[in-house]
Design an enzyme around this catalytic site. Structure first.
Site, PDB file in Angstrom:
ATOM      1  N   ILE A  16      -7.265 -14.267  14.667  1.00 50.82           N
ATOM      2  CA  ILE A  16      -6.405 -13.266  15.313  1.00 50.82           C
ATOM      3  C   ILE A  16      -6.495 -11.935  14.575  1.00 50.82           C
ATOM      4  O   ILE A  16      -6.554 -10.867  15.170  1.00 50.82           O
ATOM      5  CB  ILE A  16      -4.942 -13.774  15.337  1.00 50.82           C
ATOM      6  CG1 ILE A  16      -4.811 -14.904  16.344  1.00 50.82           C
ATOM      7  CG2 ILE A  16      -3.962 -12.637  15.627  1.00 50.82           C
ATOM      8  CD1 ILE A  16      -3.450 -15.556  16.387  1.00 50.82           C
ATOM      9  N   THR A  70       0.830  -1.210   0.000  1.00 51.29           N
ATOM     10  CA  THR A  70       0.000   0.000   0.000  1.00 51.29           C
ATOM     11  C   THR A  70       0.863   1.258   0.000  1.00 51.29           C
ATOM     12  O   THR A  70       0.551   2.237  -0.699  1.00 51.29           O
ATOM     13  CB  THR A  70      -0.908  -0.001   1.251  1.00 51.29           C
ATOM     14  OG1 THR A  70      -1.633  -1.215   1.270  1.00 51.29           O
ATOM     15  CG2 THR A  70      -1.859   1.173   1.253  1.00 51.29           C
ATOM     16  N   THR A  99       0.482  -3.396   9.301  1.00 48.71           N
ATOM     17  CA  THR A  99       0.837  -4.782   8.996  1.00 48.71           C
ATOM     18  C   THR A  99       0.823  -5.573  10.279  1.00 48.71           C
ATOM     19  O   THR A  99       1.488  -5.214  11.243  1.00 48.71           O
ATOM     20  CB  THR A  99       2.231  -4.930   8.366  1.00 48.71           C
ATOM     21  OG1 THR A  99       2.684  -6.271   8.598  1.00 48.71           O
ATOM     22  CG2 THR A  99       3.247  -3.993   8.942  1.00 48.71           C
ATOM     23  N   ILE A 100       0.043  -6.606  10.287  1.00 49.21           N
ATOM     24  CA  ILE A 100      -0.013  -7.435  11.492  1.00 49.21           C
ATOM     25  C   ILE A 100       1.314  -8.164  11.689  1.00 49.21           C
ATOM     26  O   ILE A 100       1.696  -8.506  12.792  1.00 49.21           O
ATOM     27  CB  ILE A 100      -1.201  -8.416  11.395  1.00 49.21           C
ATOM     28  CG1 ILE A 100      -1.575  -8.946  12.756  1.00 49.21           C
ATOM     29  CG2 ILE A 100      -0.918  -9.536  10.423  1.00 49.21           C
ATOM     30  CD1 ILE A 100      -2.897  -9.648  12.801  1.00 49.21           C
ATOM     31  N   ASP A 101       2.049  -8.358  10.595  1.00 49.08           N
ATOM     32  CA  ASP A 101       3.314  -9.109  10.675  1.00 49.08           C
ATOM     33  C   ASP A 101       4.445  -8.292  11.287  1.00 49.08           C
ATOM     34  O   ASP A 101       5.519  -8.825  11.537  1.00 49.08           O
ATOM     35  CB  ASP A 101       3.759  -9.553   9.269  1.00 49.08           C
ATOM     36  CG  ASP A 101       2.786 -10.532   8.643  1.00 49.08           C
ATOM     37  OD1 ASP A 101       1.916 -11.037   9.359  1.00 49.08           O
ATOM     38  OD2 ASP A 101       2.897 -10.784   7.426  1.00 49.08           O
ATOM     39  N   GLY A 119       2.723 -14.469   9.464  1.00 48.81           N
ATOM     40  CA  GLY A 119       4.106 -14.046   9.270  1.00 48.81           C
ATOM     41  C   GLY A 119       4.603 -14.625   7.957  1.00 48.81           C
ATOM     42  O   GLY A 119       5.153 -15.712   7.909  1.00 48.81           O
TER      43      GLY A 119
HETATM   44  N1  LIG Z   1       4.629  -1.908  -6.105  1.00 48.91           N
HETATM   45  C1  LIG Z   1       3.401  -1.445  -6.022  1.00 48.91           C
HETATM   46  N2  LIG Z   1       3.041  -0.320  -6.697  1.00 48.91           N
HETATM   47  C2  LIG Z   1       1.779   0.161  -6.609  1.00 48.91           C
HETATM   48  N3  LIG Z   1       0.808  -0.411  -5.889  1.00 48.91           N
HETATM   49  C3  LIG Z   1       1.087  -1.532  -5.202  1.00 48.91           C
HETATM   50  C4  LIG Z   1       2.397  -2.112  -5.235  1.00 48.91           C
HETATM   51  N4  LIG Z   1       2.383  -3.225  -4.444  1.00 48.91           N
HETATM   52  C5  LIG Z   1       1.116  -3.330  -3.967  1.00 48.91           C
HETATM   53  N5  LIG Z   1       0.342  -2.316  -4.395  1.00 48.91           N
HETATM   54  C6  LIG Z   1      -1.074  -2.098  -4.105  1.00 48.91           C
HETATM   55  O1  LIG Z   1      -1.249  -1.903  -2.706  1.00 48.91           O
HETATM   56  C7  LIG Z   1      -2.443  -2.535  -2.256  1.00 48.91           C
HETATM   57  C8  LIG Z   1      -2.174  -3.405  -1.076  1.00 48.91           C
HETATM   58  O2  LIG Z   1      -1.053  -4.243  -1.301  1.00 48.91           O
HETATM   59  P1  LIG Z   1      -0.890  -5.642  -0.560  1.00 48.91           P
HETATM   60  O3  LIG Z   1       0.458  -6.170  -0.875  1.00 48.91           O
HETATM   61  O4  LIG Z   1      -2.061  -6.504  -0.888  1.00 48.91           O
HETATM   62  O5  LIG Z   1      -1.063  -5.322   0.976  1.00 48.91           O
HETATM   63  P2  LIG Z   1      -0.160  -4.538   2.010  1.00 48.91           P
HETATM   64  O6  LIG Z   1      -0.279  -3.100   1.701  1.00 48.91           O
HETATM   65  O7  LIG Z   1      -0.762  -4.884   3.287  1.00 48.91           O
HETATM   66  O8  LIG Z   1       1.251  -5.032   1.841  1.00 48.91           O
HETATM   67  C9  LIG Z   1      -3.017  -3.297  -3.441  1.00 48.91           C
HETATM   68  O9  LIG Z   1      -4.119  -2.573  -3.943  1.00 48.91           O
HETATM   69  C10 LIG Z   1      -1.879  -3.347  -4.444  1.00 48.91           C
HETATM   70  O10 LIG Z   1      -2.321  -3.293  -5.780  1.00 48.91           O
HETATM   71  O1  LIG Z   2      -5.296 -14.337   3.073  1.00 52.32           O
HETATM   72  P1  LIG Z   2      -4.883 -12.935   2.812  1.00 52.32           P
HETATM   73  O2  LIG Z   2      -5.953 -11.950   3.042  1.00 52.32           O
HETATM   74  O3  LIG Z   2      -4.229 -12.777   1.486  1.00 52.32           O
HETATM   75  O4  LIG Z   2      -3.823 -12.553   3.911  1.00 52.32           O
HETATM   76  C1  LIG Z   2      -2.749 -13.358   4.252  1.00 52.32           C
HETATM   77  C2  LIG Z   2      -1.576 -12.539   4.634  1.00 52.32           C
HETATM   78  O5  LIG Z   2      -1.862 -11.343   5.266  1.00 52.32           O
HETATM   79  C3  LIG Z   2      -0.870 -11.068   6.238  1.00 52.32           C
HETATM   80  O6  LIG Z   2      -1.544 -10.988   7.444  1.00 52.32           O
HETATM   81  C4  LIG Z   2      -0.133  -9.802   5.997  1.00 52.32           C
HETATM   82  O7  LIG Z   2      -0.823  -9.034   5.103  1.00 52.32           O
HETATM   83  P2  LIG Z   2      -0.434  -7.572   4.694  1.00 52.32           P
HETATM   84  O8  LIG Z   2       0.815  -7.618   3.875  1.00 52.32           O
HETATM   85  O9  LIG Z   2      -1.626  -7.123   3.950  1.00 52.32           O
HETATM   86  O10 LIG Z   2      -0.230  -6.825   5.983  1.00 52.32           O
HETATM   87  C5  LIG Z   2       0.103 -12.214   6.209  1.00 52.32           C
HETATM   88  O11 LIG Z   2       0.581 -12.614   7.423  1.00 52.32           O
HETATM   89  C6  LIG Z   2      -0.681 -13.265   5.535  1.00 52.32           C
HETATM   90  O12 LIG Z   2       0.148 -14.063   4.790  1.00 52.32           O
END
Ligand SMILES: Nc1ncnc2c1ncn2[C@@H]1O[C@H](COP(=O)(O)OP(=O)(O)O)[C@@H](O)[C@H]1O
Ligand SMILES: O=P(O)(O)OC[C@H]1O[C@](O)(COP(=O)(O)O)[C@@H](O)[C@@H]1O
Ligand SMILES: [Mg+2]
Length: 522
Positions: free
Chosen positions: A431, A245, A271-273, A317
């Site tokens: 959780i 995000t 991030t919960i992780d 995680g």
């Molecule tokens: N490199 C990136 N550039 C632009 N948007 C991204 C990128 N990586 C992820 N996103 C966008 O951010 C949002 C959340 O990403 P995600 O990896 O699912 O969760 P988190 O933000 O918790 O790591 C999604 O809508 C995804 O398309």
């Molecule tokens: O099943 P989903 O919604 O894809 O989420 C699983 C993942 O989300 C997490 O909780 C972390 O997610 P984010 O990167 O969105 O914070 C990981 O620990 C887990 O692998």
């Protein structure tokens, strides 16, 4: 988070000095004399360093200020960097009865927070971040603010609290009336209607898990998102989400800056992780560790009630084992903790099976905590199906809990080694779906309020985060260029090993290799 955990993050940061990104940063940085940094109004005079990152945030402009004794400020963008003549207004907080009695309520423009607090006599002062908090002058009149909030990525306890406190902070501290929620993550900007948010409508939401706005993975289309922001006349964007995000927020900020819009983009890391770099800890993490105790307790009760009972608990995680590590340390009932950062093996001397056999003979039961990202290479060897991704491009994992449970059962039943009684508990989504606990609620409140203070003061393109106990504004590239991980050569992991008594699973050669000191920074 404990001092030790803060130390672990510093180890990660030290490795930055070797990276090309760091060297480029030094080459392009702007030197100033002493530590009297120019206030943001004069930043327009400073050359934005325009370093093109080698990693995932490809177009981030970097604003680096150097001072004496190796002092470096990694500053965040400000409207005045690209819109020099904007009017400013006195901060309405100065007339707020709740704050008017507070001495030094406004943050000094020169306040910065060091990333590294453990120093030696001759070490350079190192990287600093701008201290978060209310400023004396703001860049918006309350009636001109049109703010939106979006939540993206996986769920995490505390999302609703952050939403609530952004709405209440904007309304009660700054008198803002127009706030909307974007539904269903980034794609909601261009595919869903917004929902109006008022202090009344968000009053009770912190008592609920999840996010009232909904969330999603994938669907990040910067052009469509910024078109939508522009069409609606939105001028403050609060983006709550993890590393993915924040990368997305960075791209949105760059597009907004390219179009020369007076729109603040503020990220709140979720991030919960607990795997977001630089910050001490992410919100929801404490709640997750606390809730994980219930699953570990259940596994303990089940396993000690039967002969040769084994309780296996899978915790979240994907790449970082912080929840597993802290839940294990907190519980004292766990005999073995397996995390992604520490490779393990099953058979032979020093392997997991040997240890399980030993513990069962000694104690009659045992509890194993396994982080979902642990042992993925081992599983891939036996299942041959890696490489799939979710809509955001995150690696999809194979279920280590089920796999491990089956492997343990097979091992002990084959050749009638021992009759075991294994119970597998997967509490992961339970959780993640709960509301945040009391301390996370306070933490979420401060993050939300500081995000609001930053945006009102004209800062943009920042993530708000706690560094060494102080709230700061951190440039996006800093929180996205690498992940926070458990350092298995740190004292914290050693403490875990000595509290569980589990094998380290590391060969003598590997231990030597990871102990070899890195080259010091130039
Ligand atoms: N490199 C990136 N550039 C632009 N948007 C991204 C990128 N990586 C992820 N996103 C966008 O951010 C949002 C959340 O990403 P995600 O990896 O699912 O969760 P988190 O933000 O918790 O790591 C999604 O809508 C995804 O398309
Ligand atoms: O099943 P989903 O919604 O894809 O989420 C699983 C993942 O989300 C997490 O909780 C972390 O997610 P984010 O990167 O969105 O914070 C990981 O620990 C887990 O692998
Ligand atoms: Mg992520």
């Amino acid at each position: 988070m404990s001092t030790e955990a803060v130390e672990s993050q510093q180890v990660v940061v030290e490795s930055d000095y070797d990276s090309p990104t760091w060297r480029q940063l030094s080459d392009f940085s702007v030197a100033v004399t002493g530590n009297n940094f120019p206030s943001h109004a004069s930043y327009a005079d400073l050359r934005l360093s325009s370093v093109r990152d080698m990693g995932s945030v490809a177009r981030a402009d970097r604003k680096i200020v150097e001072g004496e004794f190796g002092y470096v400020l990694e500053d965040v963008p400000h409207f005045t960097d690209y819109l020099p003549d904007l009017p400013t207004y006195p901060n309405p907080l100065q007339d707020n009865p709740a704050y008017s009695v507070v001495k030094k309520y406004f943050v000094n423009e020169d306040d910065t927070v060091p990333q590294k607090i453990v120093v030696q006599k001759n070490s350079p002062r190192g990287i600093h971040f701008r201290r978060a908090g209310p400023r004396q002058r703001v860049y918006y009149e309350p009636e001109d603010v049109y703010a939106c909030i979006v939540t993206c990525g996986g769920l995490c306890p505390g999302l609703n609290t952050v939403i609530r406190e952004i709405v209440c902070g904007l309304s009660y501290m700054y008198g803002v009336k127009k706030i909307v929620g974007i539904q269903g993550g980034y794609m909601g900007f261009y595919s869903r209607n917004t929902i109006p948010l008022t202090p009344k409508s968000v009053n009770d939401i912190h008592k609920r898990g999840g996010t009232i706005l909904g969330t999603s993975r994938g669907g990040h289309d910067a052009i469509k998102i910024v078109d939508n922001i522009q069409d609606r006349g939105i001028n403050q964007v609060y983006i709550i989400g993890g590393d993915g995000t924040q990368k997305g927020a960075s791209v949105i900020f760059e597009e907004i800056q390219r179009r020369g819009l007076e729109v603040a983009v503020a990220g709140i890391p979720k991030t919960i992780d607990n795997d977001i770099a630089v910050i001490d800890k992410s919100f929801g993490f404490d709640t997750a560790v606390e809730e994980a105790q219930r699953a570990i307790n259940a596994a303990h009760v089940e396993s000690e009630s039967v002969e040769n009972g084994i309780g296996v608990v899978k915790l979240m995680g994907r790449f970082s084992g912080f929840i597993a590590m802290y839940a294990t340390l907190a519980s004292r009932d766990v005999d073995c903790c397996l995390i992604p950062e520490s490779p393990f093996y099953l058979e032979g001397r020093g392997g997991l099976f040997e240890y399980i056999e030993k513990r069962l003979k000694e104690n009659g039961h045992m509890v194993i905590v396994v982080a979902e990202g642990a042992g993925q290479e081992l599983i891939a060897d036996s299942i041959r199906s890696m490489g799939h991704e979710d809509a955001s491009g995150n690696k999809l994992l194979l279920d280590v809990g089920l796999w491990l449970s089956q492997k343990i059962k097979n091992y002990f039943t084959s050749r009638q080694r021992m009759t075991i009684n294994l119970k597998y508990i997967d509490p992961t989504y339970m959780i993640r779906a709960i509301p945040s606990n009391a301390s996370d609620n306070v933490y979420c409140t401060l993050l939300a309020q500081n995000a609001v203070h930053g945006a009102m003061a004209g800062y943009t393109g920042f993530t708000v985060g706690v560094v060494n106990g102080r709230h700061t504004y951190i440039p996006f590239y800093r929180v996205t260029e690498k992940r926070n991980k458990v350092i298995i050569t740190d004292r914290m992991w050693a403490r875990l090993l000595s509290s569980t008594n589990q094998p380290s699973f590391l060969s003598a050669e590997y231990i030597e290799e990871i102990k070899t000191p890195r080259e010091p920074p130039k």
